[in-house]
Scaffold this active site. Structure first.
Site, mmCIF file in Angstrom:
data_model
loop_
_atom_site.group_PDB
_atom_site.id
_atom_site.type_symbol
_atom_site.label_atom_id
_atom_site.label_comp_id
_atom_site.label_asym_id
_atom_site.label_seq_id
_atom_site.Cartn_x
_atom_site.Cartn_y
_atom_site.Cartn_z
ATOM 1 N N TYR A 149 17.181 28.689 10.272
ATOM 2 C CA TYR A 149 15.197 30.164 10.588
ATOM 3 C C TYR A 149 14.708 29.862 11.987
ATOM 4 C CZ TYR A 149 12.971 30.297 6.185
ATOM 5 O OH TYR A 149 12.955 30.454 4.857
ATOM 6 N N MET A 189 12.573 24.304 4.089
ATOM 7 C CA MET A 189 11.477 23.587 3.487
ATOM 8 C C MET A 189 12.422 22.713 1.634
ATOM 9 S SD MET A 189 9.076 24.765 0.154
ATOM 10 C CE MET A 189 7.989 25.310 1.162
ATOM 11 N N LYS A 196 0.262 -1.343 0.568
ATOM 12 C CA LYS A 196 -0.608 -0.066 -0.049
ATOM 13 C C LYS A 196 0.537 1.006 0.276
ATOM 14 C CE LYS A 196 -0.295 -0.528 5.306
ATOM 15 N NZ LYS A 196 -0.500 -1.125 6.094
ATOM 16 N N ARG A 250 -10.443 -0.550 14.881
ATOM 17 C CA ARG A 250 -10.036 0.606 14.213
ATOM 18 C C ARG A 250 -10.847 -0.053 12.884
ATOM 19 N NH1 ARG A 250 -4.404 1.184 11.491
ATOM 20 N NH2 ARG A 250 -5.191 -1.459 10.556
HETATM 21 C C1 LIG Z 1 -0.411 -1.980 7.076
HETATM 22 C C2 LIG Z 1 -0.815 -2.911 7.232
HETATM 23 C C3 LIG Z 1 0.059 -4.492 7.022
HETATM 24 C C4 LIG Z 1 1.289 -4.658 7.753
HETATM 25 O O1 LIG Z 1 1.986 -3.713 8.178
HETATM 26 P P1 LIG Z 1 3.229 -3.909 8.330
HETATM 27 O O2 LIG Z 1 3.311 -3.556 10.257
HETATM 28 O O3 LIG Z 1 4.204 -2.697 7.788
HETATM 29 O O4 LIG Z 1 3.989 -5.283 7.932
HETATM 30 C C5 LIG Z 1 -1.102 -5.529 7.519
HETATM 31 N N1 LIG Z 1 -1.834 -5.723 7.946
HETATM 32 C C6 LIG Z 1 -2.930 -4.569 8.198
HETATM 33 C C7 LIG Z 1 -4.327 -5.096 8.478
HETATM 34 C C8 LIG Z 1 -2.194 -3.232 7.306
HETATM 35 O O5 LIG Z 1 -3.670 -2.514 7.644
#
Ligand SMILES: *Cc1c(COP(=O)(O)O)cnc(C)c1O
Length: 370
Positions: free
Chosen positions: A259, A307, A41, A139
């Site tokens: 800054y 930046m 993802k 969640r």
């Molecule tokens: C992002 C995610 C993972 C992968 O998690 P990592 O900690 O990056 O290995 C696995 N399962 C779900 C449901 C996730 O949202």
């Protein structure tokens, strides 16, 4: 920089696809006899969906997880055979796109199940799906008692490929919630005896065999982040970020850097500036806290990350060692991402996914799955 080639004077992000493949192999070995999917993802955690996913497929990975529908569509264009799970599930009006691209929604609540089942009846086919059970994250996912109470006729239009849940504290092996979630998962999935089960992401794989079930879903460990914080990193480093020094300041009178004038300097000190800033994903919270490396020597961030630029206190190095064009390593080594994350007060996930689009990207290893 008289005569210097500008092309060399840019920040460069190196991504080692061979290391990703080696990490996949290591996780497969640790997870055995469970299978291992890859979570890609968010553009493979910022490292590039196409090169990463095709390399993983070449390494034997057959199952992938993405979050968004667009990510699933993009991945299907790259990999025609893979099983692609969509963590976001299916929304009203998206059914056709999922179906056309053979994406498998992770059904997170009864409304989604109903939607997908209705579409399955409409197309008169059993449609693949995964069922997400919430065991303690609060969640996403079905409450365990609702998952257990699902009727055969509710599931009949679907071909369940997976029942899964997600651990809240897997990177803390001693956390009591791990065993509680595993127990809830075991109970909630007892009625789905033919369906493969999945609980562990990266860190969960290292909690022991009882957490691995049939399929593990690592993401971040593939990309070299330590899934076992506090212990040696079993993963190979994947990412290296370097940038050339643009300019060196010899400090001749008491002054400050950057800054807000937050970093005082005295005569005799030297400050070098590199072309990487928060617009490139270098977190501003790293200001005055993180360190980069030049020729293996730690050089502290001097003042605030701005930046486009970050300044470094290079006083510890001899003058001739740091000149315009000298390359600075901002992320590197076996703990590079984790180290910067810790110094910036965040986690490796955030460092990776923010890595910017202005870097020159260089991939090491094969990109072609053939
Ligand atoms: C992002 C995610 C993972 C992968 O998690 P990592 O900690 O990056 O290995 C696995 N399962 C779900 C449901 C996730 O949202």
């Amino acid at each position: 920089m008289g005569g210097a080639v500008r092309g060399a004077a840019v920040a460069e992000l190196e991504i080692d696809l061979e290391a990703i493949a080696a990490n996949y192999a290591l996780l497969c070995e640790r997870a055995r006899p469970a299978a291992v999917a890859a979570v890609v993802k968010a553009d493979a955690y910022g490292l590039g969906l196409a090169p990463v996913a095709t390399r993983l497929a070449a390494a034997g990975c057959r199952r992938f997880f993405v979050a968004r529908l667009e990510e699933g569509v993009a991945l299907r264009r790259l990999l025609h055979e893979a099983e692609i799970f969509l963590l976001d599930g299916v929304g009203s009006g998206e059914e056709e796109v999922l179906f056309a691209h053979r994406l498998i929604p992770v059904l997170n609540h009864p409304g989604e199940l109903e939607l997908w089942a209705r579409y399955a009846r409409a197309v008169e086919q059993k449609l693949a799906a995964a069922l997400h059970i919430d065991t303690g994250m609060n969640r996403l996912g079905f409450a365990p008692e609702i998952a257990r109470a699902l009727m055969p006729e509710q599931l009949e239009p679907l071909a369940l490929r997976l029942v899964m849940s997600h651990l809240a504290c897997a990177e803390e092996p001693e956390h009591p919630l791990n065993a509680i979630q595993r127990e809830r998962f075991t109970l909630a999935t007892a009625g789905f005896d033919e369906v493969p089960r999945s609980l562990a992401a990266s860190s969960g794989i290292f909690l022991g065999a009882a957490y691995r079930f049939d399929l593990c879903r690592p993401g971040v460990a593939l990309y070299g982040v330590n899934p076992t914080p506090g212990r040696a990193n079993p993963m190979q480093p994947v990412v290296r970020l370097t940038a050339p020094v643009l300019q060196v300041h010899e400090i001749t009178a008491p002054a400050t850097v950057g800054y807000g004038a937050t970093y005082p300097v005295r005569p005799g000190m030297r400050v070098a500036t590199v072309p990487v800033g928060y617009a490139d994903g270098l977190l501003r919270s790293a200001s005055n806290r993180a360190t980069a490396r030049i020729a293996g020597v730690d050089v502290p961030y001097a003042g605030r990350v701005s930046m486009d630029l970050t300044s470094l206190d290079v006083s510890a190095l001899p003058g001739e060692a740091v000149v315009p064009g000298t390359r600075v390593e901002l992320i590197g080594g076996s703990d590079g991402v984790d180290r910067l994350a810790q110094q910036a007060g965040t986690i490796g996930y955030e460092v990776l996914t923010r890595l910017g689009r202005r870097f020159r990207r260089r991939y090491h290893g094969t990109r072609d799955p053939s």
